[in-house]
Design a protein around this motif. Sequence first.
Motif, mmCIF file in Angstrom:
data_model
loop_
_atom_site.group_PDB
_atom_site.id
_atom_site.type_symbol
_atom_site.label_atom_id
_atom_site.label_comp_id
_atom_site.label_asym_id
_atom_site.label_seq_id
_atom_site.Cartn_x
_atom_site.Cartn_y
_atom_site.Cartn_z
ATOM 1 N N ASP A 81 -68.251 -9.897 41.579
ATOM 2 C CA ASP A 81 -69.018 -10.539 40.007
ATOM 3 C C ASP A 81 -68.906 -10.175 38.874
ATOM 4 O OD1 ASP A 81 -71.518 -10.035 39.494
ATOM 5 O OD2 ASP A 81 -71.352 -8.395 38.180
ATOM 6 N N SER A 82 -67.372 -11.557 38.540
ATOM 7 C CA SER A 82 -67.388 -12.347 37.225
ATOM 8 C C SER A 82 -67.336 -13.451 37.356
ATOM 9 C CB SER A 82 -65.547 -11.561 37.513
ATOM 10 O OG SER A 82 -64.473 -12.477 36.510
ATOM 11 N N ARG A 83 -66.194 -13.978 35.886
ATOM 12 C CA ARG A 83 -66.452 -15.051 35.437
ATOM 13 C C ARG A 83 -65.009 -15.519 35.158
ATOM 14 N NH1 ARG A 83 -71.409 -12.725 33.751
ATOM 15 N NH2 ARG A 83 -72.612 -14.413 34.257
ATOM 16 N N SER A 84 -64.316 -14.537 35.614
ATOM 17 C CA SER A 84 -62.837 -14.198 34.851
ATOM 18 C C SER A 84 -61.848 -14.553 36.575
ATOM 19 C CB SER A 84 -61.635 -13.200 34.275
ATOM 20 O OG SER A 84 -60.082 -13.438 34.470
ATOM 21 N N LEU A 85 -60.908 -15.951 36.869
ATOM 22 C CA LEU A 85 -60.573 -16.115 37.673
ATOM 23 C C LEU A 85 -59.211 -14.245 38.145
ATOM 24 C CD1 LEU A 85 -59.014 -19.930 36.829
ATOM 25 C CD2 LEU A 85 -60.153 -18.758 39.251
ATOM 26 N N LEU A 86 -59.254 -13.837 36.798
ATOM 27 C CA LEU A 86 -57.362 -12.801 37.352
ATOM 28 C C LEU A 86 -58.528 -11.549 37.595
ATOM 29 C CD1 LEU A 86 -55.347 -13.297 33.624
ATOM 30 C CD2 LEU A 86 -55.266 -14.294 36.138
ATOM 31 N N SER A 87 -59.451 -11.759 37.750
ATOM 32 C CA SER A 87 -60.318 -10.349 38.005
ATOM 33 C C SER A 87 -60.440 -10.046 39.551
ATOM 34 C CB SER A 87 -61.945 -10.143 37.429
ATOM 35 O OG SER A 87 -62.927 -11.359 38.428
ATOM 36 N N PHE A 88 -60.070 -11.015 40.375
ATOM 37 C CA PHE A 88 -59.509 -10.923 41.296
ATOM 38 C C PHE A 88 -58.306 -9.785 41.865
ATOM 39 C CE2 PHE A 88 -61.004 -14.700 41.349
ATOM 40 C CZ PHE A 88 -62.010 -15.034 43.060
ATOM 41 N N SER A 89 -57.838 -9.456 41.130
ATOM 42 C CA SER A 89 -56.900 -8.268 40.948
ATOM 43 C C SER A 89 -58.210 -6.801 40.950
ATOM 44 C CB SER A 89 -56.430 -7.349 39.837
ATOM 45 O OG SER A 89 -57.248 -8.122 38.766
ATOM 46 N N ARG A 90 -59.465 -7.152 41.485
ATOM 47 C CA ARG A 90 -60.124 -5.812 41.778
ATOM 48 C C ARG A 90 -60.407 -5.301 42.796
ATOM 49 N NH1 ARG A 90 -65.610 -7.289 37.471
ATOM 50 N NH2 ARG A 90 -64.027 -7.230 35.271
ATOM 51 N N HIS A 91 -60.417 -7.105 43.704
ATOM 52 C CA HIS A 91 -59.824 -6.432 45.207
ATOM 53 C C HIS A 91 -59.009 -5.585 46.210
ATOM 54 C CE1 HIS A 91 -63.154 -9.779 46.953
ATOM 55 N NE2 HIS A 91 -62.876 -9.383 46.051
ATOM 56 N N ASP A 92 -58.036 -5.530 44.726
ATOM 57 C CA ASP A 92 -56.737 -4.295 44.804
ATOM 58 C C ASP A 92 -56.978 -4.002 44.472
ATOM 59 O OD1 ASP A 92 -53.629 -4.201 45.666
ATOM 60 O OD2 ASP A 92 -53.724 -3.880 43.424
ATOM 61 N N TYR A 93 -57.860 -2.941 43.250
ATOM 62 C CA TYR A 93 -58.125 -1.837 42.535
ATOM 63 C C TYR A 93 -59.211 -1.225 44.026
ATOM 64 C CZ TYR A 93 -60.397 0.521 39.029
ATOM 65 O OH TYR A 93 -61.183 1.766 38.422
ATOM 66 N N PHE A 94 -60.087 -1.900 44.342
ATOM 67 C CA PHE A 94 -60.763 -1.353 45.361
ATOM 68 C C PHE A 94 -60.225 -1.195 46.934
ATOM 69 C CE2 PHE A 94 -63.178 -2.600 49.319
ATOM 70 C CZ PHE A 94 -63.917 -1.772 49.534
ATOM 71 N N ARG A 95 -59.769 -2.252 47.029
ATOM 72 C CA ARG A 95 -58.279 -2.215 48.548
ATOM 73 C C ARG A 95 -57.149 -0.564 48.273
ATOM 74 N NH1 ARG A 95 -56.603 -7.613 50.102
ATOM 75 N NH2 ARG A 95 -59.009 -9.045 50.836
ATOM 76 N N ARG A 96 -57.352 0.342 46.550
ATOM 77 C CA ARG A 96 -56.121 0.875 46.676
ATOM 78 C C ARG A 96 -57.147 2.381 46.704
ATOM 79 N NH1 ARG A 96 -50.527 0.811 44.761
ATOM 80 N NH2 ARG A 96 -50.510 -2.446 44.419
ATOM 81 N N ILE A 97 -58.154 2.038 46.155
ATOM 82 C CA ILE A 97 -59.524 3.301 46.466
ATOM 83 C C ILE A 97 -60.220 3.761 47.862
ATOM 84 C CG2 ILE A 97 -61.578 4.319 45.552
ATOM 85 C CD1 ILE A 97 -60.897 2.723 42.700
ATOM 86 N N PHE A 98 -60.014 2.650 48.472
ATOM 87 C CA PHE A 98 -60.796 2.431 49.514
ATOM 88 C C PHE A 98 -59.308 3.343 50.858
ATOM 89 C CE2 PHE A 98 -61.514 0.409 53.638
ATOM 90 C CZ PHE A 98 -62.531 0.811 54.467
ATOM 91 N N CYS A 99 -58.281 3.060 50.118
ATOM 92 C CA CYS A 99 -57.276 3.676 51.494
ATOM 93 C C CYS A 99 -56.734 4.784 50.995
ATOM 94 C CB CYS A 99 -55.719 2.063 51.617
ATOM 95 S SG CYS A 99 -55.976 0.989 52.421
ATOM 96 N N ASN A 100 -57.349 5.144 50.120
ATOM 97 C CA ASN A 100 -56.224 6.607 49.261
ATOM 98 C C ASN A 100 -58.003 7.485 49.446
ATOM 99 O OD1 ASN A 100 -54.843 8.376 47.134
ATOM 100 N ND2 ASN A 100 -56.774 8.522 46.743
ATOM 101 N N MET A 101 -59.301 7.200 49.936
ATOM 102 C CA MET A 101 -60.219 7.751 50.251
ATOM 103 C C MET A 101 -59.513 8.041 51.963
ATOM 104 S SD MET A 101 -64.019 6.370 48.600
ATOM 105 C CE MET A 101 -64.259 7.588 49.693
ATOM 106 N N LEU A 102 -59.155 7.117 52.712
ATOM 107 C CA LEU A 102 -59.555 7.304 54.157
ATOM 108 C C LEU A 102 -57.831 7.715 54.116
ATOM 109 C CD1 LEU A 102 -60.280 3.546 55.049
ATOM 110 C CD2 LEU A 102 -61.356 5.607 55.688
#
Length: 473
Positions: A417-438
């Motif tokens: 949901d971003s206007r910045s090409l660098l914001s794909f790091s948010r997928h990594d941020y999500f994946r870390r949070i997701f894996c930590n919950m599991l």
Amino acid sequence: MIFNDKIDFMGPDFLLETNAARRLYHDHAAPMPICDYHSHLSPVEIADNRRFDNLTELWLDGDHYKWRAMRFTGIDERRITGDAEPRERFQAWAESVPDCLGNPLYHWTHLELRFPLGIENTLLSPTTAEEIWTRSRQRLATPKLHAQGILDSFQVRTVCTTDDPCDDLDAHRRHAENGSRLALLPTFRPDAVLKIEQAGYADYLTALEAASGVAIRRYDDLLAALHQRLDYFAANGCCLSDHSLEKPTFVAPPSSAALDRILDRRRRSESLSKEESTGFTTALLLWLGRQYAERGWVMQLHLGAARSVSRRGLAEIGANSGFDAIGDVVYGESLAMILDALDQQRALPRTVLYNLNPRDNEMLASLAGSFPSDGIPGKVQFGAAWWFNDQRDGIERQLTTQMQFGLLRHFVGMLTDSRSLLSFSRHDYFRRIFCNMLGQQMARGELPNDIDRIGQLVRAVCYDNVQRYLFER
């Protein structure tokens, strides 16, 4: 007293608190490619493989998250969105970053510096700004960090932009002709035609006439113009629509004659009653929903934003500039009526529902599960944590609700949901949070201690589900 200070700041196992979480992330989540099914990236920058001269161009232009943070720290607007030189604007951000401790921007900033820019072990601050500015400019000059190189470094396979029905989609066509393995797809965003009460509506109809080649005098003419644009978008790879519904409302659609009168009055810039504008919007939204269903598209509904609450900010700087907030509205009943009206006609498209107010999580997730369809897992989705919710606790709340009210196995995952090409790091941020919950649930015995089984779930949510949801018919 001896303190344990061996945990590195944002090291390789950042946010991963158990062995199971680390294995899930490193072995299953991190290698997965990205399908970013909702963004506000510029298709022109991607098609033209733009070379960015500096971090201000790449990082600060258009990023209202950072603009809000800088205003919080007291930075004057000239150095945020004004006429200050790029280096001065970057310095303003560097001055703000140390104050962002505890805000997700602090993590996102340093995730993006580390990858793909390769600037590690250096925290952004006023004293390191010059070093980071210089090093980043050197790296941005290399083809690997031009627009398409950045996307490739994140393993992005699909990017869906957000496009007005009047857009010519020239950038999408040019990109497709280049034979890139990256799919750059448009998304049909007809807010300007649905929100009939907004200023400038008559001018927008003129633009839609020019784009479609259809003279718009009656309501059926408007539908014909939109039908042409829907076909045009489909021919250019579109498979999604998107709507911003600040407060969904539903009334019985007016008659054709009444819709003609309403449209005629707005063509002459006359004001409408609330009932008239709501009736028009309901009728048109239901027509669009049926069109999406016929084409096999996904409909996205972004719900509950309070936009441009600062009228001074809107007047001086413009929309989408950091003056929005979480809306305090009740819309569950009206939204259910919209979905039900389409469902009764067996014309409800696959639909993703995003809420901005976290109090609506359970309502939206339970509503999503009320409209199933044979053969389509998770037809109506409770969408990813959006905007003010896309930080750690917001993501955890959304995932917890998804687990408890739906089936996590069929969730279509994260977006920028971003206007910045660098914001794909948010997928990594999500994946870390997701894996930590599991991983935490596995450690507590709430999930099987089976890395392969849970790893399949991780891969599905990170990439496989959204590919199926968007492209399998």
